[in-house]
Write a protein that holds these residues in place. Structure first.
Motif, short mmCIF file in Angstrom:
data_model
loop_
_atom_site.label_atom_id
_atom_site.label_comp_id
_atom_site.label_asym_id
_atom_site.label_seq_id
_atom_site.Cartn_x
_atom_site.Cartn_y
_atom_site.Cartn_z
N LYS A 52 146.92 43.70 128.08
CA LYS A 52 148.33 43.60 127.70
C LYS A 52 148.70 42.18 127.30
O LYS A 52 149.38 41.95 126.30
CB LYS A 52 149.20 44.07 128.88
N LYS A 55 147.33 41.17 123.85
CA LYS A 55 148.15 41.66 122.74
C LYS A 55 149.35 40.73 122.51
O LYS A 55 149.70 40.43 121.36
CB LYS A 55 148.63 43.07 123.03
N GLU A 56 149.95 40.29 123.61
CA GLU A 56 151.11 39.39 123.48
C GLU A 56 150.69 38.06 122.87
O GLU A 56 151.37 37.53 121.97
CB GLU A 56 151.74 39.18 124.85
N THR A 58 148.03 37.49 121.01
CA THR A 58 147.65 37.72 119.62
C THR A 58 148.87 37.73 118.71
O THR A 58 148.86 37.17 117.61
CB THR A 58 146.89 39.05 119.49
N HIS A 59 149.93 38.36 119.19
CA HIS A 59 151.18 38.38 118.42
C HIS A 59 151.75 36.98 118.26
O HIS A 59 152.23 36.60 117.17
CB HIS A 59 152.19 39.29 119.12
N LEU A 60 151.69 36.19 119.32
CA LEU A 60 152.20 34.81 119.26
C LEU A 60 151.37 33.95 118.31
O LEU A 60 151.90 33.12 117.58
CB LEU A 60 152.22 34.20 120.66
N LYS A 62 149.70 34.97 115.69
CA LYS A 62 150.07 35.33 114.32
C LYS A 62 151.43 34.73 113.93
O LYS A 62 151.65 34.33 112.79
CB LYS A 62 150.11 36.84 114.18
N GLN A 63 152.32 34.68 114.93
CA GLN A 63 153.67 34.18 114.67
C GLN A 63 153.64 32.68 114.34
O GLN A 63 154.40 32.22 113.49
CB GLN A 63 154.56 34.44 115.89
N SER A 65 150.87 30.99 113.29
CA SER A 65 149.65 30.65 112.55
C SER A 65 149.93 29.71 111.39
O SER A 65 149.05 28.92 110.99
CB SER A 65 149.00 31.93 112.01
N THR A 80 141.88 32.42 118.74
CA THR A 80 141.61 33.67 118.02
C THR A 80 140.16 34.09 118.15
O THR A 80 139.85 35.28 118.36
CB THR A 80 141.97 33.51 116.52
#
Length: 339
Positions: A52, A55-56, A58-60, A62-63, A65, A80
């Motif tokens: 979990k 996933k959080e 990974t989202h950060l 991408k945000q 990047s 990454t």
């Protein structure tokens, strides 16, 4: 007191002492089981929490990047790359943790825990699975040979079809257990066995008649050839997997399959003609049955159903094999040019 009674008392005393030690050992065993259960629950909970959080994060990543700083971009890249390695690590961990059965195993076995908790148990079950496939394939070769050349009784044909139903149903159960324990077989080669079991069941219910007798020899010849190819695959794929595992290039729970996979490329490409010939034989069976369904005396529903099954098997086997070969050719390392 007689000597015999003295001997009995001494034996009983030794046995009673051993029993007391057994009770102590069993208490320790139960305690260890309880400790193991708690550790398993802790590991499962931690893995879920880690997944979990990943996933959080990974989202950060991408945000953020598109950051101007080169140092920040380098740090995000390192994170990454590390994130990419975690799913495989979690997969290896979960292979030794109890997990809920899938829908199929739940329907067949209920909520029985089928997770094997030691590497020795996993390897032993996997090796027994490979032997089961090989021995059953040899049996099917002999059975099909007898039916094709010597015996022409519907009852004997039914026994062959029943053996095929039992074989493929057993494979689906065993493969589901192996997948639960870390085997990576998935996709079409799993679904292939469900269709084959259904096809064999339909053939088993096909009543004797003109249409059945027309297709009988073609089907028996196909069974004979298919079982022979399975024997070749079991023998050569097992040897190939053994070498690749020894070199550390394959996962220890990987299995042989009724098809072509990328790891078979080295030294096993000679199987491709056998596989493709079998695939087109399935197409031929499907078309033959489809033409039979156009005849005026067609009554049995099994004719059209078997035709559809053979056509689905052909398309799945053929296109999956072509895709694997194409992918392997693309990813194959180019040979260095000689000067």
């Amino acid at each position: 007191m007689s000597q015999g009674i003295t001997h009995v008392l001494e034996e009983w005393k030794c046995l009673d002492e051993e029993y007391q030690r057994l009770q102590e050992t069993h208490k320790k065993y139960l305690q260890k089981l309880d400790d193991i259960s708690k550790l398993q629950n802790n590991c499962s909970t931690s893995i879920s929490r880690q997944q979990k959080k990943l996933k959080e994060i990974t989202h950060l990543v991408k945000q953020y990047s598109k950051v101007p700083s080169e140092e920040d971009a380098k740090n995000l890249h390192e994170i990454t790359e590390k994130i990419k390695t975690r799913p495989n690590a979690f997969f290896e961990m979960e292979a030794f943790l109890p997990k809920k059965n899938g829908l199929y195993l739940s329907l067949v076995l209920g909520n029985v825990n089928v997770t094997l908790l030691s590497k020795q148990s996993k390897f032993a079950y996997k090796d027994e699975y490979e032997k089961f496939k090989l021995y059953t394939a040899v049996t099917l070769v002999l059975f099909s040979f007898i039916c094709f050349f010597f015996v022409n009784y519907r009852v004997v044909d039914a026994l062959l079809n029943f053996l095929l139903v039992w074989y493929y149903c057993t494979l689906t159960i065993r493969e589901s257990i192996l997948i639960t324990n870390g085997s990576r077989i998935k996709g079409w080669w799993v679904f292939h066995h469900y269709i084959s079991a259904f096809l064999s069941g339909v053939m088993l219910t096909w009543p004797d008649g003109n249409l059945y007798q027309t297709f009988r020899n073609q089907f028996l010849a196909y069974c004979l050839y298919q079982s022979f190819v399975q024997c070749l695959q079991c023998y050569y794929q097992s040897g190939c997997l053994y070498r690749l595992r020894a070199l550390g290039e394959r996962h220890n729970m990987d299995l042989t399959v009724e098809g072509f996979q990328s790891w078979m490329w080295k030294g096993l490409t000679f199987l491709l003609p056998f596989l493709f010939f079998g695939h087109f034989w399935q197409l031929c069976n499907g078309l033959t049955l489809f033409r039979m369904a156009q005849l005026s005396d067609w009554k049995e529903w099994q004719v059209l159903m078997c035709s559809l099954c053979f056509l689905v098997l052909f398309m799945g086997n053929f296109f999956t094999t072509v895709a694997v070969v194409r992918q392997k050719i693309k990813t194959r390392n180019p040979k260095p040019k000689s000067l």
